[in-house]
Design an enzyme around this catalytic site. Structure first.
Site, PDB file in Angstrom:
ATOM      1  N   LYS A 265       0.859  -1.197   0.000  1.00  0.00           N
ATOM      2  CA  LYS A 265       0.000   0.000   0.000  1.00  0.00           C
ATOM      3  C   LYS A 265       0.889   1.239   0.000  1.00  0.00           C
ATOM      4  O   LYS A 265       1.773   1.387   0.845  1.00  0.00           O
ATOM      5  CB  LYS A 265      -0.922  -0.004   1.232  1.00  0.00           C
ATOM      6  CG  LYS A 265      -1.755   1.288   1.378  1.00  0.00           C
ATOM      7  CD  LYS A 265      -2.788   1.199   2.506  1.00  0.00           C
ATOM      8  CE  LYS A 265      -3.454   2.564   2.750  1.00  0.00           C
ATOM      9  NZ  LYS A 265      -4.465   2.533   3.824  1.00  0.00           N
ATOM     10  N   ASP A 270      -2.887  10.077   3.779  1.00  0.00           N
ATOM     11  CA  ASP A 270      -4.291   9.686   3.871  1.00  0.00           C
ATOM     12  C   ASP A 270      -5.037  10.658   4.785  1.00  0.00           C
ATOM     13  O   ASP A 270      -4.993  10.542   6.007  1.00  0.00           O
ATOM     14  CB  ASP A 270      -4.385   8.245   4.411  1.00  0.00           C
ATOM     15  CG  ASP A 270      -5.835   7.781   4.546  1.00  0.00           C
ATOM     16  OD1 ASP A 270      -6.740   8.460   4.010  1.00  0.00           O
ATOM     17  OD2 ASP A 270      -6.051   6.728   5.181  1.00  0.00           O
ATOM     18  N   LYS A 277     -10.675  12.425   8.283  1.00  0.00           N
ATOM     19  CA  LYS A 277     -10.215  11.948   9.584  1.00  0.00           C
ATOM     20  C   LYS A 277     -10.218  13.082  10.601  1.00  0.00           C
ATOM     21  O   LYS A 277     -10.016  14.235  10.221  1.00  0.00           O
ATOM     22  CB  LYS A 277      -8.763  11.443   9.463  1.00  0.00           C
ATOM     23  CG  LYS A 277      -8.600  10.124   8.769  1.00  0.00           C
ATOM     24  CD  LYS A 277      -7.135   9.706   8.787  1.00  0.00           C
ATOM     25  CE  LYS A 277      -6.937   8.431   8.000  1.00  0.00           C
ATOM     26  NZ  LYS A 277      -7.637   7.262   8.572  1.00  0.00           N
ATOM     27  N   ASP A 288       1.231   6.120   5.762  1.00  0.00           N
ATOM     28  CA  ASP A 288       0.289   5.206   5.123  1.00  0.00           C
ATOM     29  C   ASP A 288       0.872   4.535   3.866  1.00  0.00           C
ATOM     30  O   ASP A 288       0.157   3.894   3.108  1.00  0.00           O
ATOM     31  CB  ASP A 288      -1.022   5.950   4.802  1.00  0.00           C
ATOM     32  CG  ASP A 288      -2.241   5.036   4.885  1.00  0.00           C
ATOM     33  OD1 ASP A 288      -2.119   3.941   5.459  1.00  0.00           O
ATOM     34  OD2 ASP A 288      -3.301   5.431   4.365  1.00  0.00           O
ATOM     35  N   ASP A 347     -12.467   6.959   3.356  1.00  0.00           N
ATOM     36  CA  ASP A 347     -11.281   6.674   4.174  1.00  0.00           C
ATOM     37  C   ASP A 347     -10.898   5.191   4.098  1.00  0.00           C
ATOM     38  O   ASP A 347      -9.828   4.799   4.555  1.00  0.00           O
ATOM     39  CB  ASP A 347     -11.544   7.092   5.625  1.00  0.00           C
ATOM     40  CG  ASP A 347     -10.266   7.248   6.422  1.00  0.00           C
ATOM     41  OD1 ASP A 347      -9.179   7.231   5.803  1.00  0.00           O
ATOM     42  OD2 ASP A 347     -10.356   7.383   7.658  1.00  0.00           O
ATOM     43  N   GLU A 349      -9.747   3.746   1.647  1.00  0.00           N
ATOM     44  CA  GLU A 349      -9.168   3.950   0.317  1.00  0.00           C
ATOM     45  C   GLU A 349      -8.095   2.931  -0.025  1.00  0.00           C
ATOM     46  O   GLU A 349      -7.892   2.612  -1.195  1.00  0.00           O
ATOM     47  CB  GLU A 349      -8.589   5.370   0.233  1.00  0.00           C
ATOM     48  CG  GLU A 349      -7.161   5.562   0.772  1.00  0.00           C
ATOM     49  CD  GLU A 349      -6.989   5.245   2.251  1.00  0.00           C
ATOM     50  OE1 GLU A 349      -7.994   5.318   2.980  1.00  0.00           O
ATOM     51  OE2 GLU A 349      -5.870   4.912   2.676  1.00  0.00           O
ATOM     52  N   ARG A 351      -7.773  -0.274   0.351  1.00  0.00           N
ATOM     53  CA  ARG A 351      -8.224  -1.491  -0.339  1.00  0.00           C
ATOM     54  C   ARG A 351      -8.557  -1.215  -1.805  1.00  0.00           C
ATOM     55  O   ARG A 351      -8.434  -2.094  -2.644  1.00  0.00           O
ATOM     56  CB  ARG A 351      -9.415  -2.098   0.427  1.00  0.00           C
ATOM     57  CG  ARG A 351     -10.642  -1.234   0.473  1.00  0.00           C
ATOM     58  CD  ARG A 351     -11.604  -1.646   1.586  1.00  0.00           C
ATOM     59  NE  ARG A 351     -11.138  -1.213   2.910  1.00  0.00           N
ATOM     60  CZ  ARG A 351     -11.767  -1.471   4.052  1.00  0.00           C
ATOM     61  NH1 ARG A 351     -12.888  -2.163   4.046  1.00  0.00           N
ATOM     62  NH2 ARG A 351     -11.274  -1.039   5.200  1.00  0.00           N
TER      63      ARG A 351
HETATM   64  N1  BES Z   1      -4.674   4.262   6.724  1.00  0.00           N
HETATM   65  C1  BES Z   1      -5.829   3.953   7.459  1.00  0.00           C
HETATM   66  C2  BES Z   1      -5.585   2.879   8.518  1.00  0.00           C
HETATM   67  C3  BES Z   1      -4.698   3.250   9.667  1.00  0.00           C
HETATM   68  C4  BES Z   1      -5.233   3.646  10.871  1.00  0.00           C
HETATM   69  C5  BES Z   1      -3.324   3.135   9.567  1.00  0.00           C
HETATM   70  C6  BES Z   1      -4.417   3.950  11.932  1.00  0.00           C
HETATM   71  C7  BES Z   1      -2.503   3.443  10.635  1.00  0.00           C
HETATM   72  C8  BES Z   1      -3.052   3.852  11.822  1.00  0.00           C
HETATM   73  C9  BES Z   1      -6.910   3.428   6.523  1.00  0.00           C
HETATM   74  O1  BES Z   1      -6.902   3.969   5.249  1.00  0.00           O
HETATM   75  C10 BES Z   1      -8.221   3.789   7.135  1.00  0.00           C
HETATM   76  O2  BES Z   1      -8.510   4.944   7.231  1.00  0.00           O
HETATM   77  N2  BES Z   1      -9.001   2.784   7.510  1.00  0.00           N
HETATM   78  C11 BES Z   1     -10.281   2.988   8.080  1.00  0.00           C
HETATM   79  C12 BES Z   1     -11.232   2.039   7.413  1.00  0.00           C
HETATM   80  C13 BES Z   1     -12.665   2.275   7.741  1.00  0.00           C
HETATM   81  C14 BES Z   1     -13.124   3.611   7.217  1.00  0.00           C
HETATM   82  C15 BES Z   1     -13.490   1.166   7.155  1.00  0.00           C
HETATM   83  C16 BES Z   1     -10.193   2.727   9.575  1.00  0.00           C
HETATM   84  O3  BES Z   1      -9.450   1.820   9.977  1.00  0.00           O
HETATM   85  O4  BES Z   1     -10.819   3.448  10.333  1.00  0.00           O
HETATM   86 ZN    ZN Z   2      -5.114   4.649   4.524  1.00  0.00          ZN
HETATM   87 MN    MN Z   3      -7.987   5.765   5.127  1.00  0.00          MN
END
Ligand code: BES
Ligand code: ZN
Ligand code: MN
Length: 498
Positions: A265, A270, A277, A288, A347, A349, A351
């Site tokens: 990734k 992000d 966020k 990220d 968010d 994103e 995947r």
């Molecule tokens: N990059 C984040 C995941 C992340 C969170 C990495 C904390 C490092 C530390 C990812 O893109 C994300 O935002 N995931 C969301 C998914 C949700 C919206 C389904 C999450 O984990 O809240």
């Molecule tokens: Zn992310």
């Molecule tokens: Mn995200």
């Protein structure tokens, strides 16, 4: 910093600090210390006192207050001999190196006589070397008043000339693996204003040129031509255009049928997009691209150490930003693999970028096994904390290889279940899939979403959102990126040699 091997007969106590590794039953008299009796007496005093018992984690520096070398003796406790592990060695050496690096000492000697027979000697030396390289790393290139690191050499002292081959092999491997880890850490630590998709692709190219793997970079127009619709949706709000980074290493040209595909990734930032966020969660989102950093780091080690496997690595690098061009919650988007996706959350994103990279690596690079690695979900932090990487897989034997690799480098992994009930959670009423599975089991549903695009290939998904970043300086880690995955993926690919 130079790591080198020295024969004890030709080299006596030239390092300013002498490391002495001890077990809980170590007798000072049995250590071949080659020191004068007055110095030995001083050490014996500390040894016999309560301060140092050779327990795992015990660390005692003895300043000898003199000009002659060694000026310091560092006693490093390793605990019970029968409980010895390479990981204890790695962590204790790292702690000792960090302590020594704070002193004015510029050189360290370590006599390996009482370590070399504990397990395979090349593994012992590799582990020590890896620890030294990782422990001396600090991301300080943006600090104006930085003091130059004091440590200049680490000398591995051996007794028998027939040990030399294993020792030099171990040093070479350890340094390369340590450097792979450090490269990954640096890429993660670089802020998003310094390292966007283009800069990340340039760094990948530099790494390829230095270590010998091929790098091809696709610009936005080529990505459009490849029909990477999901990836482009995530990328389109940013003024910094996306890049598809493809890295190839032909380690086993005789066996063209087997190609291991690594997908990292590569969100250089992000923000969450329109599903923005909270600002506190955004601060660390330069990290990220930890998956991308891991595959780039791993590729350098795989190539330099000439692993006998064909490997291709792919990073769909972009930024998840906000503008009038942002993709929206509620949109239905396409993908290179052909499936349609209802976007519930912009968010989620990662995947979306990963599925197109997975389709690309299977369709265009003919990968026969797929390993994706990603800072994918906050949920993995709830499940496993910062200790273990969460894994989703469709293949027991590939997971076995990952477990073996994990034991060698002590990057911990834990497998999560993939029951059909979880797959139901990512089905959409109005498209083939939705990009968010609801509040529960977030790491599993995110992984299974990617699994929808792996075309029955043996596949591993590594969620490093918890393990790729650390808030504290500890043993060989320093605050910021941990480089998680670089060493792990190297050892995984190494396990796949025939
Ligand atoms: N990059 C984040 C995941 C992340 C969170 C990495 C904390 C490092 C530390 C990812 O893109 C994300 O935002 N995931 C969301 C998914 C949700 C919206 C389904 C999450 O984990 O809240
Ligand atoms: Zn992310
Ligand atoms: Mn995200």
């Amino acid at each position: 910093m130079i790591l080198q091997s020295k024969n004890i007969k030709l080299y006596k106590n030239k390092g300013q600090t002498k490391f002495v590794t001890c077990f809980d039953d170590t007798q000072l008299d049995n250590l071949n210390l080659t020191l004068d009796s007055e110095t030995l007496h001083k050490i014996k005093f500390i040894f016999d006192s309560e301060n140092f018992n050779g327990n795992n984690g015990d660390l005692q520096n003895i300043n000898l207050f003199r000009d002659e070398c060694p000026q310091n003796i560092m006693l490093v406790g390793l605990g019970k001999k029968e409980d010895f592990t390479l990981d204890k060695l790695r962590k204790n050496i790292a702690k000792a190196v960090k302590k020594a690096a704070k002193s004015p000492s510029k050189s360290i000697d370590l006599n390996i006589e009482n370590l070399i027979n504990l397990t395979k000697s090349d593994e012992i030396i590799r582990t020590i070397s890896e620890a030294v390289v990782m422990a001396t790393y600090k991301f300080n290139k943006y600090k104006s008043d930085v003091k130059v690191p004091t440590l200049e050499e680490f000398n591995i002292i051996y007794t028998h000339e027939n040990q030399l081959e294993d020792i030099n092999k171990g040093i070479n491997e350890g340094v390369i693996l340590g450097q792979a880890n450090i490269l990954a850490r640096t890429l993660v630590n670089e802020p998003a204003n310094m390292l966007g998709p283009i800069e990340l692709s340039i760094e990948a190219k530099k790494a390829g040129d230095k270590s010998g793997f091929e790098v091809e970079i696709f610009d936005e127009a080529s990505i459009k031509e490849l029909n990477m619709q999901a990836f482009l949706q995530v990328a389109k709000a940013s003024i910094n255009p996306p890049r598809l980074i493809v890295m190839r290493y032909n380690g086993n040209p005789e066996n063209k049928e087997e190609i291991v595909g690594l997908v990292g990734k590569g969100l250089t930032y992000d923000s969450g997009g329109l599903s923005i966020k909270p600002s506190t969660s955004m601060v660390s989102m330069k990290s990220d691209m930890g998956g991308a950093a891991a595959v780039i780091g791993a590729m350098t080690a795989i190539t330099k150490l000439k692993v006998n496997v064909n490997v291709v690595a792919v990073v769909a690098a972009c930024e998840n930003m906000i503008s009038g061009k942002s993709y929206r919650p509620g949109d239905i988007i396409g993908s290179m693999g052909g499936k349609t996706i209802e976007v519930l959350n912009t968010d989620a994103e990662g995947r979306l970028t990963l599925i197109d990279a997975v389709t690309y690596i299977i369709e265009k690079e003919h990968a026969t096994k797929v390993v994706d690695i990603a800072t994918l979900t906050g949920a993995v932090l709830s499940a496993l904390g910062t200790t273990a990487t969460g894994v989703i897989t469709n293949n027991d034997s590939l997971y076995n290889s990952l477990e073996q690799a994990s034991k060698i480098c002590d990057e911990k992994v834990w497998r999560l279940p993939t029951f059909d009930e979880y797959k139901e959670l990512i089905k959409s009423d109005i498209a083939d899939l939705k990009n968010q599975g609801g509040r529960n089991a977030g790491t599993i549903t995110a992984g299974l979403f990617i699994g929808e695009f792996t075309e029955e290939k043996p596949w591993l998904h590594l969620d490093i959102a918890g393990t790729s970043w650390t808030g504290r300086d500890n043993h060989y880690e320093s605050k910021g990126g941990t480089g998680a995955g670089a060493r792990l993926l190297y050892h995984l690919v190494k396990q796949l040699e025939n």
